[in-house]
Design a protein around this motif. Structure first.
Motif, PDB file in Angstrom:
ATOM      1  N   VAL A  50      45.804   5.112   8.724  1.00 12.31           N
ATOM      2  CA  VAL A  50      45.423   3.774   9.392  1.00 12.31           C
ATOM      3  C   VAL A  50      44.998   2.878   8.628  1.00 12.31           C
ATOM      4  CG1 VAL A  50      43.190   4.330  10.258  1.00 12.31           C
ATOM      5  CG2 VAL A  50      44.648   3.332  11.693  1.00 12.31           C
ATOM      6  N   GLN A  51      44.259   3.189   7.530  1.00 12.80           N
ATOM      7  CA  GLN A  51      43.729   2.273   6.578  1.00 12.80           C
ATOM      8  C   GLN A  51      44.807   1.352   6.187  1.00 12.80           C
ATOM      9  OE1 GLN A  51      42.973   5.444   6.732  1.00 12.80           O
ATOM     10  NE2 GLN A  51      40.802   5.568   6.835  1.00 12.80           N
ATOM     11  N   GLU A  52      46.161   2.047   6.049  1.00 10.66           N
ATOM     12  CA  GLU A  52      47.156   1.266   5.230  1.00 10.66           C
ATOM     13  C   GLU A  52      48.103   0.438   6.248  1.00 10.66           C
ATOM     14  OE1 GLU A  52      49.261   3.870   2.911  1.00 10.66           O
ATOM     15  OE2 GLU A  52      47.380   4.514   1.981  1.00 10.66           O
ATOM     16  N   LEU A  53      47.695   0.666   7.329  1.00 10.60           N
ATOM     17  CA  LEU A  53      48.326  -0.030   8.530  1.00 10.60           C
ATOM     18  C   LEU A  53      48.344  -1.540   8.214  1.00 10.60           C
ATOM     19  CD1 LEU A  53      50.353  -0.102  10.957  1.00 10.60           C
ATOM     20  CD2 LEU A  53      48.098   0.086  12.358  1.00 10.60           C
ATOM     21  N   LYS A  54      49.477  -2.539   8.260  1.00 11.47           N
ATOM     22  CA  LYS A  54      49.356  -3.940   8.122  1.00 11.47           C
ATOM     23  C   LYS A  54      49.826  -4.716   9.188  1.00 11.47           C
ATOM     24  CE  LYS A  54      47.806  -3.643   3.628  1.00 11.47           C
ATOM     25  NZ  LYS A  54      46.647  -2.577   3.554  1.00 11.47           N
ATOM     26  N   GLN A  55      49.321  -5.895   9.248  1.00  6.65           N
ATOM     27  CA  GLN A  55      50.095  -6.776  10.150  1.00  6.65           C
ATOM     28  C   GLN A  55      51.451  -6.874  10.146  1.00  6.65           C
ATOM     29  OE1 GLN A  55      47.990 -10.741   9.795  1.00  6.65           O
ATOM     30  NE2 GLN A  55      47.084 -10.488  11.793  1.00  6.65           N
ATOM     31  N   GLU A  56      51.862  -6.890   9.141  1.00  2.49           N
ATOM     32  CA  GLU A  56      53.342  -7.169   8.828  1.00  2.49           C
ATOM     33  C   GLU A  56      54.246  -5.950   9.437  1.00  2.49           C
ATOM     34  OE1 GLU A  56      51.112  -7.503   6.085  1.00  2.49           O
ATOM     35  OE2 GLU A  56      50.962  -9.496   6.302  1.00  2.49           O
ATOM     36  N   GLN A  57      53.517  -4.718   9.284  1.00  6.14           N
ATOM     37  CA  GLN A  57      54.253  -3.688   9.843  1.00  6.14           C
ATOM     38  C   GLN A  57      54.387  -3.661  11.195  1.00  6.14           C
ATOM     39  OE1 GLN A  57      51.663  -1.098   7.710  1.00  6.14           O
ATOM     40  NE2 GLN A  57      53.394   0.175   6.835  1.00  6.14           N
ATOM     41  N   ILE A  58      53.152  -3.977  11.956  1.00  5.80           N
ATOM     42  CA  ILE A  58      53.219  -4.225  13.556  1.00  5.80           C
ATOM     43  C   ILE A  58      54.503  -5.354  13.817  1.00  5.80           C
ATOM     44  CG2 ILE A  58      51.788  -4.872  15.384  1.00  5.80           C
ATOM     45  CD1 ILE A  58      49.351  -3.947  13.926  1.00  5.80           C
ATOM     46  N   ILE A  59      54.259  -6.481  13.249  1.00  7.37           N
ATOM     47  CA  ILE A  59      55.141  -7.562  13.349  1.00  7.37           C
ATOM     48  C   ILE A  59      56.914  -7.233  13.176  1.00  7.37           C
ATOM     49  CG2 ILE A  59      55.901  -9.787  12.688  1.00  7.37           C
ATOM     50  CD1 ILE A  59      52.745 -10.293  12.001  1.00  7.37           C
ATOM     51  N   THR A  60      57.008  -6.272  11.998  1.00 11.94           N
ATOM     52  CA  THR A  60      58.361  -5.979  11.965  1.00 11.94           C
ATOM     53  C   THR A  60      58.877  -4.961  12.855  1.00 11.94           C
ATOM     54  OG1 THR A  60      57.968  -5.992   9.598  1.00 11.94           O
ATOM     55  CG2 THR A  60      59.585  -4.750  10.234  1.00 11.94           C
ATOM     56  N   SER A  61      57.969  -3.913  13.179  1.00 12.26           N
ATOM     57  CA  SER A  61      58.343  -3.212  14.562  1.00 12.26           C
ATOM     58  C   SER A  61      58.656  -3.818  15.796  1.00 12.26           C
ATOM     59  CB  SER A  61      57.081  -2.062  14.847  1.00 12.26           C
ATOM     60  OG  SER A  61      56.637  -1.269  13.854  1.00 12.26           O
ATOM     61  N   LEU A  62      57.925  -4.789  15.875  1.00 14.60           N
ATOM     62  CA  LEU A  62      58.005  -5.639  17.264  1.00 14.60           C
ATOM     63  C   LEU A  62      59.188  -6.648  17.380  1.00 14.60           C
ATOM     64  CD1 LEU A  62      54.326  -6.833  18.104  1.00 14.60           C
ATOM     65  CD2 LEU A  62      55.491  -4.889  19.255  1.00 14.60           C
ATOM     66  N   ASN A  63      59.586  -7.004  16.105  1.00 14.44           N
ATOM     67  CA  ASN A  63      60.547  -7.832  15.718  1.00 14.44           C
ATOM     68  C   ASN A  63      61.874  -6.914  15.786  1.00 14.44           C
ATOM     69  OD1 ASN A  63      59.327 -10.265  15.718  1.00 14.44           O
ATOM     70  ND2 ASN A  63      58.951 -10.230  13.497  1.00 14.44           N
ATOM     71  N   GLY A  64      61.782  -5.552  15.428  1.00 14.53           N
ATOM     72  CA  GLY A  64      62.778  -4.732  15.400  1.00 14.53           C
ATOM     73  C   GLY A  64      63.206  -4.569  17.130  1.00 14.53           C
ATOM     74  N   MET A  65      62.509  -4.899  17.955  1.00 15.70           N
ATOM     75  CA  MET A  65      62.505  -4.536  19.107  1.00 15.70           C
ATOM     76  C   MET A  65      63.201  -5.599  20.187  1.00 15.70           C
ATOM     77  SD  MET A  65      59.416  -2.579  20.221  1.00 15.70           S
ATOM     78  CE  MET A  65      59.796  -2.299  21.939  1.00 15.70           C
ATOM     79  N   ILE A  66      63.430  -6.992  19.459  1.00 15.51           N
ATOM     80  CA  ILE A  66      63.705  -7.946  20.187  1.00 15.51           C
ATOM     81  C   ILE A  66      65.255  -8.017  20.924  1.00 15.51           C
ATOM     82  CG2 ILE A  66      61.961  -9.518  19.441  1.00 15.51           C
ATOM     83  CD1 ILE A  66      63.945 -10.777  17.694  1.00 15.51           C
ATOM     84  N   GLU A  67      66.005  -7.318  20.236  1.00 14.19           N
ATOM     85  CA  GLU A  67      67.412  -7.406  20.546  1.00 14.19           C
ATOM     86  C   GLU A  67      67.677  -6.263  21.787  1.00 14.19           C
ATOM     87  OE1 GLU A  67      69.658  -9.593  19.723  1.00 14.19           O
ATOM     88  OE2 GLU A  67      68.476 -10.529  18.348  1.00 14.19           O
ATOM     89  N   ILE A  68      66.899  -5.356  21.769  1.00  9.07           N
ATOM     90  CA  ILE A  68      67.262  -4.002  22.749  1.00  9.07           C
ATOM     91  C   ILE A  68      66.310  -3.903  23.623  1.00  9.07           C
ATOM     92  CG2 ILE A  68      68.470  -2.848  20.516  1.00  9.07           C
ATOM     93  CD1 ILE A  68      65.754  -1.302  20.430  1.00  9.07           C
ATOM     94  N   ALA A  69      65.037  -4.620  23.717  1.00 10.23           N
ATOM     95  CA  ALA A  69      63.913  -4.294  24.440  1.00 10.23           C
ATOM     96  C   ALA A  69      63.623  -5.610  25.337  1.00 10.23           C
ATOM     97  CB  ALA A  69      62.761  -3.676  23.803  1.00 10.23           C
ATOM     98  N   SER A  70      62.974  -5.207  26.615  1.00 13.40           N
ATOM     99  CA  SER A  70      62.657  -6.051  27.386  1.00 13.40           C
ATOM    100  C   SER A  70      61.115  -6.702  26.904  1.00 13.40           C
ATOM    101  CB  SER A  70      62.459  -5.599  29.205  1.00 13.40           C
ATOM    102  OG  SER A  70      61.625  -4.694  28.840  1.00 13.40           O
ATOM    103  N   ASN A  71      60.836  -7.994  27.582  1.00 10.00           N
ATOM    104  CA  ASN A  71      59.622  -8.349  27.182  1.00 10.00           C
ATOM    105  C   ASN A  71      58.537  -7.523  27.661  1.00 10.00           C
ATOM    106  OD1 ASN A  71      60.220 -10.936  25.952  1.00 10.00           O
ATOM    107  ND2 ASN A  71      60.642 -11.780  27.985  1.00 10.00           N
TER     108      ASN A  71
END
Length: 186
Positions: A50-71
């Motif tokens: 968890v200490q290595e979890l970065k903002q970029e990883q969270i943003i990448t995960s969320l951006n990976g969902m924009i084509e397939i998932a609802s808001n």
């Protein structure tokens, strides 16, 4: 005691482990836990410390969902990330909230129209049988199945059917026209 606290803080705990700890730290119902676990496994599934979890990883995960998932789904997954970070802060595995400056992306998914419900004759017959067993009044037993058949064959909405008057239905009409749905009462 201070040495022990430093050891706990320096212990590498994975994102998944913190996620599981979050149910003890921030209690929720078991059914909600089950749903969040499904979302975690499908959309996050991180086993890094968890200490290595970065903002970029969270943003990448969320951006990976924009084509397939609802808001709503994107917001739910982001709330899981916030839950993980909040638990890690409470347990002092991390020192700052990395979710504060993240802007949740909007879905690009094309919203499909409601699916068409096609009712077959067999379903209508079952509903009519159910009506006969449900209603106690002989009038209701007879009228309700007729209304179901009328809705089935005409494609009217229930409100349109109830707005019909005797004058609206003529025997020589091939097409039934429904002009008014509601009457204004004075």
């Amino acid at each position: 005691l201070l040495d022990r606290v430093e050891i706990i803080r320096s212990t590498k705990v994975t994102v998944r482990e913190v996620f599981e700890m979050s149910f003890e730290v921030i209690p929720i119902r078991e059914e909600t836990q089950r749903k969040l676990r499904c979302y975690f496994d499908k959309y996050i599934n991180l086993d890094i410390p968890v200490q290595e979890l970065k903002q970029e990883q969270i943003i990448t995960s969320l951006n990976g969902m924009i084509e397939i998932a609802s808001n709503d789904l994107i917001e739910r997954v982001f709330s899981i990330f916030k839950r993980i970070v909040k638990t890690a802060l409470i347990k002092e595995y991390i020192s700052k909230d990395i979710t504060l400056s993240i802007v949740v992306p909007k879905s690009h998914k094309i919203h499909s129209q409601k699916r068409q419900m096609i009712t077959d004759k067999e379903t209508i017959e079952k509903m009519c049988l159910l009506c006969e067993n449900h209603f106690s009044s002989p009038y209701d037993k007879k009228q309700f199945p007729l209304m179901l058949w009328f809705l089935y064959y005409t494609g009217c909405r229930p409100a349109e059917m109830f707005a019909l008057e005797k004058d609206d239905i003529k025997k020589d009409y091939i097409v039934l026209l429904v002009f008014t749905m509601f009457k204004i009462l004075k």
